[in-house]
Design a protein around this motif. Structure first.
Motif, mmCIF file in Angstrom:
data_model
loop_
_atom_site.group_PDB
_atom_site.id
_atom_site.type_symbol
_atom_site.label_atom_id
_atom_site.label_comp_id
_atom_site.label_asym_id
_atom_site.label_seq_id
_atom_site.Cartn_x
_atom_site.Cartn_y
_atom_site.Cartn_z
ATOM 1 N N ALA A 222 -32.737 -46.622 16.097
ATOM 2 C CA ALA A 222 -32.798 -48.323 16.968
ATOM 3 C C ALA A 222 -34.446 -48.210 17.139
ATOM 4 C CB ALA A 222 -31.071 -48.676 17.828
ATOM 5 N N HIS A 223 -34.601 -47.318 17.808
ATOM 6 C CA HIS A 223 -36.085 -46.880 18.504
ATOM 7 C C HIS A 223 -36.949 -47.019 17.123
ATOM 8 C CE1 HIS A 223 -32.691 -46.440 22.062
ATOM 9 N NE2 HIS A 223 -34.269 -46.854 22.152
ATOM 10 N N LEU A 224 -36.637 -46.980 16.212
ATOM 11 C CA LEU A 224 -37.183 -46.571 14.732
ATOM 12 C C LEU A 224 -38.953 -47.061 15.578
ATOM 13 C CD1 LEU A 224 -36.592 -45.661 11.730
ATOM 14 C CD2 LEU A 224 -37.607 -44.328 12.747
ATOM 15 N N SER A 225 -38.889 -48.770 15.661
ATOM 16 C CA SER A 225 -39.964 -49.081 15.327
ATOM 17 C C SER A 225 -40.411 -49.247 16.725
ATOM 18 C CB SER A 225 -39.101 -51.095 15.505
ATOM 19 O OG SER A 225 -38.872 -51.252 16.275
ATOM 20 N N THR A 226 -40.245 -48.996 17.949
ATOM 21 C CA THR A 226 -41.141 -48.580 19.284
ATOM 22 C C THR A 226 -41.759 -47.201 18.828
ATOM 23 O OG1 THR A 226 -38.606 -49.769 20.176
ATOM 24 C CG2 THR A 226 -40.001 -48.849 21.504
ATOM 25 N N TYR A 227 -40.990 -46.842 18.430
ATOM 26 C CA TYR A 227 -41.817 -45.338 18.227
ATOM 27 C C TYR A 227 -42.402 -44.769 16.827
ATOM 28 C CZ TYR A 227 -39.565 -44.370 23.008
ATOM 29 O OH TYR A 227 -39.368 -44.535 24.238
ATOM 30 N N ASP A 228 -42.946 -45.818 16.088
ATOM 31 C CA ASP A 228 -44.095 -46.114 15.268
ATOM 32 C C ASP A 228 -43.396 -44.945 14.390
ATOM 33 O OD1 ASP A 228 -46.069 -47.667 16.475
ATOM 34 O OD2 ASP A 228 -46.744 -45.227 17.360
ATOM 35 N N PHE A 229 -41.611 -45.211 13.768
ATOM 36 C CA PHE A 229 -41.507 -45.241 12.585
ATOM 37 C C PHE A 229 -41.408 -43.575 12.339
ATOM 38 C CE2 PHE A 229 -41.884 -49.565 11.767
ATOM 39 C CZ PHE A 229 -40.607 -49.935 11.794
ATOM 40 N N HIS A 230 -41.489 -43.404 13.618
ATOM 41 C CA HIS A 230 -41.053 -41.012 13.316
ATOM 42 C C HIS A 230 -39.577 -41.157 13.607
ATOM 43 C CE1 HIS A 230 -45.431 -41.421 14.497
ATOM 44 N NE2 HIS A 230 -45.550 -39.887 14.798
ATOM 45 N N ILE A 231 -38.766 -40.872 12.928
ATOM 46 C CA ILE A 231 -37.571 -40.665 12.484
ATOM 47 C C ILE A 231 -37.338 -39.088 13.172
ATOM 48 C CG2 ILE A 231 -35.580 -39.875 10.962
ATOM 49 C CD1 ILE A 231 -37.049 -41.547 9.096
ATOM 50 N N ILE A 232 -38.317 -37.797 13.210
ATOM 51 C CA ILE A 232 -38.181 -37.018 13.785
ATOM 52 C C ILE A 232 -37.452 -36.962 15.204
ATOM 53 C CG2 ILE A 232 -38.543 -34.445 14.516
ATOM 54 C CD1 ILE A 232 -39.144 -34.883 11.324
ATOM 55 N N GLN A 233 -38.841 -37.737 15.934
ATOM 56 C CA GLN A 233 -39.023 -38.678 17.045
ATOM 57 C C GLN A 233 -37.534 -39.164 17.216
ATOM 58 O OE1 GLN A 233 -41.907 -40.751 18.766
ATOM 59 N NE2 GLN A 233 -41.813 -40.014 21.125
ATOM 60 N N CYS A 234 -37.333 -39.808 16.953
ATOM 61 C CA CYS A 234 -35.795 -41.224 17.367
ATOM 62 C C CYS A 234 -34.547 -40.038 17.056
ATOM 63 C CB CYS A 234 -36.073 -42.286 16.641
ATOM 64 S SG CYS A 234 -38.208 -43.455 16.426
ATOM 65 N N VAL A 235 -34.679 -39.104 16.231
ATOM 66 C CA VAL A 235 -33.410 -38.527 16.197
ATOM 67 C C VAL A 235 -33.086 -37.658 16.737
ATOM 68 C CG1 VAL A 235 -32.063 -37.881 14.675
ATOM 69 C CG2 VAL A 235 -32.907 -39.348 13.545
ATOM 70 N N PHE A 236 -34.390 -36.300 17.188
ATOM 71 C CA PHE A 236 -33.933 -35.481 18.023
ATOM 72 C C PHE A 236 -34.494 -35.608 18.943
ATOM 73 C CE2 PHE A 236 -34.664 -33.987 13.791
ATOM 74 C CZ PHE A 236 -33.303 -33.140 13.742
ATOM 75 N N ILE A 237 -35.659 -36.287 20.191
ATOM 76 C CA ILE A 237 -35.971 -36.674 21.345
ATOM 77 C C ILE A 237 -34.972 -37.914 21.823
ATOM 78 C CG2 ILE A 237 -37.644 -36.896 23.163
ATOM 79 C CD1 ILE A 237 -39.392 -35.683 20.457
ATOM 80 N N ILE A 238 -34.589 -39.016 21.329
ATOM 81 C CA ILE A 238 -34.169 -39.621 22.055
ATOM 82 C C ILE A 238 -32.581 -40.056 21.710
ATOM 83 C CG2 ILE A 238 -33.821 -42.322 22.114
ATOM 84 C CD1 ILE A 238 -36.872 -42.365 20.980
ATOM 85 N N GLY A 239 -31.860 -39.623 20.446
ATOM 86 C CA GLY A 239 -30.485 -39.637 20.026
ATOM 87 C C GLY A 239 -30.116 -38.392 20.172
ATOM 88 N N PHE A 240 -29.831 -37.338 20.254
ATOM 89 C CA PHE A 240 -29.306 -36.559 20.296
ATOM 90 C C PHE A 240 -28.563 -36.119 21.488
ATOM 91 C CE2 PHE A 240 -29.981 -33.581 15.910
ATOM 92 C CZ PHE A 240 -29.594 -34.231 15.953
ATOM 93 N N PRO A 241 -29.874 -36.412 22.882
ATOM 94 C CA PRO A 241 -29.841 -35.845 24.525
ATOM 95 C C PRO A 241 -28.410 -37.518 24.749
ATOM 96 C CG PRO A 241 -31.881 -36.067 23.682
ATOM 97 C CD PRO A 241 -31.678 -36.352 23.009
ATOM 98 N N CYS A 242 -28.296 -37.968 23.925
ATOM 99 C CA CYS A 242 -27.516 -38.858 23.558
ATOM 100 C C CYS A 242 -25.751 -38.843 24.308
ATOM 101 C CB CYS A 242 -27.045 -40.272 23.560
ATOM 102 S SG CYS A 242 -29.017 -41.726 23.835
ATOM 103 N N PHE A 243 -26.173 -37.527 23.526
ATOM 104 C CA PHE A 243 -24.350 -36.474 23.602
ATOM 105 C C PHE A 243 -23.951 -35.971 25.446
ATOM 106 C CE2 PHE A 243 -24.856 -34.992 19.653
ATOM 107 C CZ PHE A 243 -23.307 -34.658 18.848
#
Length: 271
Positions: free
Chosen positions: A209-230
């Motif tokens: 959901a943060h792709l457009s905010t971070y220039d569509f860097h999928i790795i950054q959005c999934v691993f750095i933003i998504g995974f810490p939500c655990f």
């Protein structure tokens, strides 16, 4: 007055405390599973779809063009207040309408112990995010996207975080509860596996959901933003209070902004 239960907690050893915390989390997994099972599926679907569509609209670059914000370097405070409110307020209104009979399942009284726990959870999740970022950047030659909005953060932008993050929490946990609800239809429920899979998918979707905010860097959005939500899922299981997860999210983002702003200030002094 200290109750007998509190005295036992004070006198217990580290090993006993670990066992007690594990038992409490297992009990919370079971309670969370049963609580979600009692919520009608159509309500979870409506909230999930609405939050997702609103997030896609809110993060769409076309919205900035529609509001003439694309070339505005310093929008007025009224506009800063209006935009995140238009994202969060409808989600809160729908959430309260759909789950007015179940609000105590999601929101509880916020006490000092939970505040401290939320702060530590926010710090810990930020540490995990920074660790993942360092691993990707130095171990896999990964370069994170430049987020000029974060670097140019000003105090008035704190309102955006306070309001916007509440909407993000509703998106994240409406996804989590919706996916978990699907597992409740299994004839032989697997509580732990259901929580893990629901958490995993929720974290991925939240990161994307943060792709457009971070220039569509999928790795950054999934691993750095998504995974810490655990960490937020564990915090929910520990407290069963969405105020705690929201506070941890706020601490995470505010500390991240301060660190980036400080690093930018230091680097500018050496130029």
């Amino acid at each position: 007055m200290i109750t007998s239960t509190e005295k036992q907690k004070i006198q217990e050893t580290d090993a006993q405390r670990i066992i007690r915390n594990k038992r409490e989390i297992l009990d919370s997994i079971y309670v969370t599973y049963l609580s979600v099972k009692l919520v009608p599926l159509h309500k979870l679907i409506i909230q999930f779809v609405f939050s997702l569509l609103l997030t896609l609209l809110y993060t769409n670059p076309m919205l900035a063009e529609l509001l003439n914000l694309k070339n505005v370097n310093d929008p007025p405070l009224s506009l800063k207040i209006l935009i995140p409110s238009l994202y969060t307020a409808p989600q809160i209104a729908l959430f309260c309408f759909l789950f007015k009979k179940n609000l105590l399942m999601f929101f509880r009284k916020f006490n000092m112990k939970q505040i401290k726990l939320s702060v530590w959870a926010g710090i810990f999740s930020l540490g995990i995010a920074m660790g993942i970022n360092a691993l990707l950047e130095y171990g896999f030659s990964y370069t994170a996207a430049d987020n000029t909005n974060t670097i140019s953060f000003v105090p008035s932008d704190s309102f955006i975080l306070i309001v916007q993050l509440l909407g993000e929490e509703i998106l994240f946990f409406s996804t989590f509860f919706f996916i978990l609800k699907l597992f409740t239809y299994a004839k032989k429920p697997q509580y732990g596996i259901s929580i893990c899979i629901s958490s995993f998918l929720s974290c991925i979707l939240f990161g994307l959901a943060h792709l457009s905010t971070y220039d569509f860097h999928i790795i950054q959005c999934v691993f750095i933003i998504g995974f810490p939500c655990f960490i937020k899922i564990l915090l929910l299981l520990k407290t069963r209070n969405l105020w705690c997860t929201y506070s941890a999210h706020l601490v995470h983002d505010l500390l991240g902004v301060l660190i980036v702003a400080y690093g930018t200030l230091v680097s500018q002094q050496y130029l």
